[in-house]
Design an enzyme around this catalytic site. Structure first.
Site, PDB file in Angstrom:
ATOM      1  N   LYS A 299       0.800  -1.242   0.000  1.00 41.68           N
ATOM      2  CA  LYS A 299       0.000   0.000   0.000  1.00 41.68           C
ATOM      3  C   LYS A 299       0.830   1.288   0.000  1.00 41.68           C
ATOM      4  CE  LYS A 299      -4.217  -1.840   1.994  1.00 41.68           C
ATOM      5  NZ  LYS A 299      -5.224  -1.808   3.054  1.00 41.68           N
TER       6      LYS A 299
ATOM      7  N   ASP B  84      -9.851   3.005   1.612  1.00 39.43           N
ATOM      8  CA  ASP B  84      -9.916   2.426   2.972  1.00 39.43           C
ATOM      9  C   ASP B  84     -10.536   3.402   3.965  1.00 39.43           C
ATOM     10  OD1 ASP B  84      -8.806  -0.092   2.550  1.00 39.43           O
ATOM     11  OD2 ASP B  84      -6.751   0.599   2.917  1.00 39.43           O
TER      12      ASP B  84
HETATM   13  P1  ATR Z   1      -1.548  -2.732   7.754  1.00 35.56           P
HETATM   14  O1  ATR Z   1      -1.260  -2.304   6.349  1.00 35.56           O
HETATM   15  O2  ATR Z   1      -2.633  -3.765   7.828  1.00 35.56           O
HETATM   16  O3  ATR Z   1      -1.816  -1.589   8.674  1.00 35.56           O
HETATM   17  P2  ATR Z   1       1.092  -2.892   8.899  1.00 35.56           P
HETATM   18  O4  ATR Z   1       1.443  -1.602   8.251  1.00 35.56           O
HETATM   19  O5  ATR Z   1       2.079  -4.020   8.855  1.00 35.56           O
HETATM   20  O6  ATR Z   1      -0.239  -3.508   8.275  1.00 35.56           O
HETATM   21  O7  ATR Z   1       0.690  -2.571  10.439  1.00 35.56           O
HETATM   22  C1  ATR Z   1       0.472  -3.570  11.381  1.00 35.56           C
HETATM   23  C2  ATR Z   1       0.082  -2.946  12.727  1.00 35.56           C
HETATM   24  O8  ATR Z   1      -0.193  -4.020  13.664  1.00 35.56           O
HETATM   25  C3  ATR Z   1       1.176  -2.105  13.360  1.00 35.56           C
HETATM   26  O9  ATR Z   1       0.586  -1.062  14.095  1.00 35.56           O
HETATM   27  C4  ATR Z   1       1.863  -3.117  14.300  1.00 35.56           C
HETATM   28  O10 ATR Z   1       2.545  -2.521  15.387  1.00 35.56           O
HETATM   29  P3  ATR Z   1       4.105  -2.082  15.235  1.00 35.56           P
HETATM   30  O11 ATR Z   1       4.097  -0.755  14.538  1.00 35.56           O
HETATM   31  O12 ATR Z   1       4.609  -1.998  16.636  1.00 35.56           O
HETATM   32  O13 ATR Z   1       4.771  -3.166  14.431  1.00 35.56           O
HETATM   33  C5  ATR Z   1       0.648  -3.858  14.808  1.00 35.56           C
HETATM   34  N1  ATR Z   1       0.996  -5.179  15.363  1.00 35.56           N
HETATM   35  C6  ATR Z   1       1.374  -6.285  14.679  1.00 35.56           C
HETATM   36  N2  ATR Z   1       1.587  -7.313  15.528  1.00 35.56           N
HETATM   37  C7  ATR Z   1       1.325  -6.847  16.771  1.00 35.56           C
HETATM   38  C8  ATR Z   1       1.355  -7.435  18.086  1.00 35.56           C
HETATM   39  N3  ATR Z   1       1.695  -8.707  18.289  1.00 35.56           N
HETATM   40  N4  ATR Z   1       1.007  -6.646  19.133  1.00 35.56           N
HETATM   41  C9  ATR Z   1       0.669  -5.360  18.945  1.00 35.56           C
HETATM   42  N5  ATR Z   1       0.611  -4.747  17.739  1.00 35.56           N
HETATM   43  C10 ATR Z   1       0.935  -5.476  16.662  1.00 35.56           C
END
Ligand code: ATR
Length: 268
Positions: A66, A102
Site C-alpha cells: 500500500k 480504505d
Molecule cells: P496494515 O497495512 O494492515 O496496517 P502494517 O502496516 O504491517 O499492516 O501494520 C500492522 C500494525 O499491527 C502495526 O501497528 C503493528 O505494530 P508495530 O508498529 O509496533 O509493528 C501492529 N501489530 C502487529 N503485531 C502486533 C502485536 N503482536 N502486538 C501489537 N501490535 C501489533
C-alpha cells in the site's frame, strides 16, 4: 473484450475481494472479471508493467504494497497522497492513478453505528491501514488518540494530524473512549485468540470496530460484546472500501446488498 481487475498482495489467498467484486459484476451483467494476483515485494515493479501491457482495468492493493506502490504510479489522488497509502489503482488508457478507499470504507462502516464528530476515538495500530483511518477520523472531526506497540510510529502519525498518542500497553491507563478501532493484526492468523487490549479497559457504552474480518468474532469484539459495547464487524469496512473501488473500476453504481451477501461470514 472482458475487462480484467484484481487484487495484489502477499499473502492474498485468503482475500474475499474476488468473491465480492465478481458477485457485483454478475448482478449488473458486466463483462468484467476480478482475479487474485500473488505479488511479492520484489515483483511489484514488473507487475506494474503488466498492468499496462495487459490493459488490466483496476487493481486493489493490499499488504505489503500500500505504501511502496505510490512510487510506481503515474498519478496519485490528493487524499491518497495525504494518507500516504494507496489501496486502489485505476488504469485509464495506460495512465495508472492511485486512490485510497480504505478511509471512507472504515468511516461508512462506523457511521452505521455512531456519529464521529466530537467523539473520543482510540485507534489501535499505526501501520498502513491506520494511516487511512486516522485521516478519516480527522476529517470527521473526532478527537483522536493513537496507540501502538512501537511508540515512534504512533508519534509520527499523530504529529502529522495533531492527534494524541501513547504506547499500546498503556491503553488501560486512559479511559472514557467513545469509539475504539483496532487496526493492528492482533486477532487474526496465529494471533486469533488474542486481543490488543484487556477486556476490563473497554467501556460498556462505547462502539468497538475491528478491521480484522477473519474470524468474524475476534477476541476484541467478543470482549466488547460481553462488556455491553456495540460492535462493528471487520467485513463492513471490507465491503464499503470495495464498493468505492467497484465504482472507480466500472463507473457503475455498485449493488451493495448483493456484494454484502457474497462476503457475509457464515459464523453466527
Ligand atoms: P496494515 O497495512 O494492515 O496496517 P502494517 O502496516 O504491517 O499492516 O501494520 C500492522 C500494525 O499491527 C502495526 O501497528 C503493528 O505494530 P508495530 O508498529 O509496533 O509493528 C501492529 N501489530 C502487529 N503485531 C502486533 C502485536 N503482536 N502486538 C501489537 N501490535 C501489533
Amino acid at each position: 473484450m472482458t475487462s480484467i481487475c484484481g487484487i495484489i498482495g502477499d499473502p492474498v489467498e485468503h482475500s474475499l475481494s474476488p468473491t465480492m467484486h465478481n458477485a457485483g459484476y454478475k448482478n449488473l451483467g458486466l463483462d468484467f472479471e476480478y482475479k487474485k494476483f500473488h505479488v511479492v515485494a520484489d515483483n511489484l515493479p514488473s507487475f506494474i508493467e503488466r498492468i499496462k501491457n495487459e490493459h488490466l482495468r483496476g487493481i486493489s492493493v493490499t499488504i505489503p504494497h500500500k505504501e511502496n506502490v505510490i512510487a510506481h504510479l503515474d498519478e496519485i489522488d490528493e487524499v491518497a497522497k495525504k494518507i500516504g497509502a494507496v489501496n486502489t489503482i485505476v488504469n485509464t488508457d495506460g495512465v495508472l492513478k492511485g486512490y485510497n478507499t480504505d478511509w471512507i470504507g472504515c468511516m461508512q462502516a462506523l457511521e452505521e453505528k455512531t456519529e464521529i464528530v466530537g467523539k473520543k476515538v482510540a485507534l489501535l495500530g499505526a501501520g498502513g491501514s491506520a494511516r487511512a483511518i486516522a485521516y478519516g477520523i480527522h476529517e470527521r472531526k473526532g478527537e483522536l488518540t493513537i496507540f501502538n506497540r512501537t511508540l515512534e510510529k504512533a508519534q509520527s502519525l499523530a504529529e502529522e494530524i495533531n492527534a494524541s498518542y501513547d504506547i499500546l500497553e498503556n491503553f488501560s491507563a486512559h479511559n472514557h473512549f467513545d469509539i475504539i478501532i483496532n487496526s493492528t493484526s492482533v486477532g487474526m492468523g496465529n494471533m486469533k485468540d488474542q486481543s490488543p487490549i484487556v477486556k476490563e479497559s473497554i467501556p460498556s457504552n462505547c462502539v468497538v470496530q475491528d478491521i480484522v474480518y477473519s474470524p468474524l468474532e475476534t477476541q476484541l469484539l467478543k470482549d466488547a460484546s460481553s462488556r455491553g459495547a456495540q460492535v462493528v464487524y471487520g467485513y463492513k469496512m471490507l465491503l464499503y472500501q470495495g464498493i468505492a473501488q467497484f465504482e472507480l473500476f466500472t463507473h457503475k453504481k455498485a449493488p451493495i446488498e448483493v456484494m454484502e451477501q457474497a462476503i457475509i461470514p457464515n459464523e453466527s
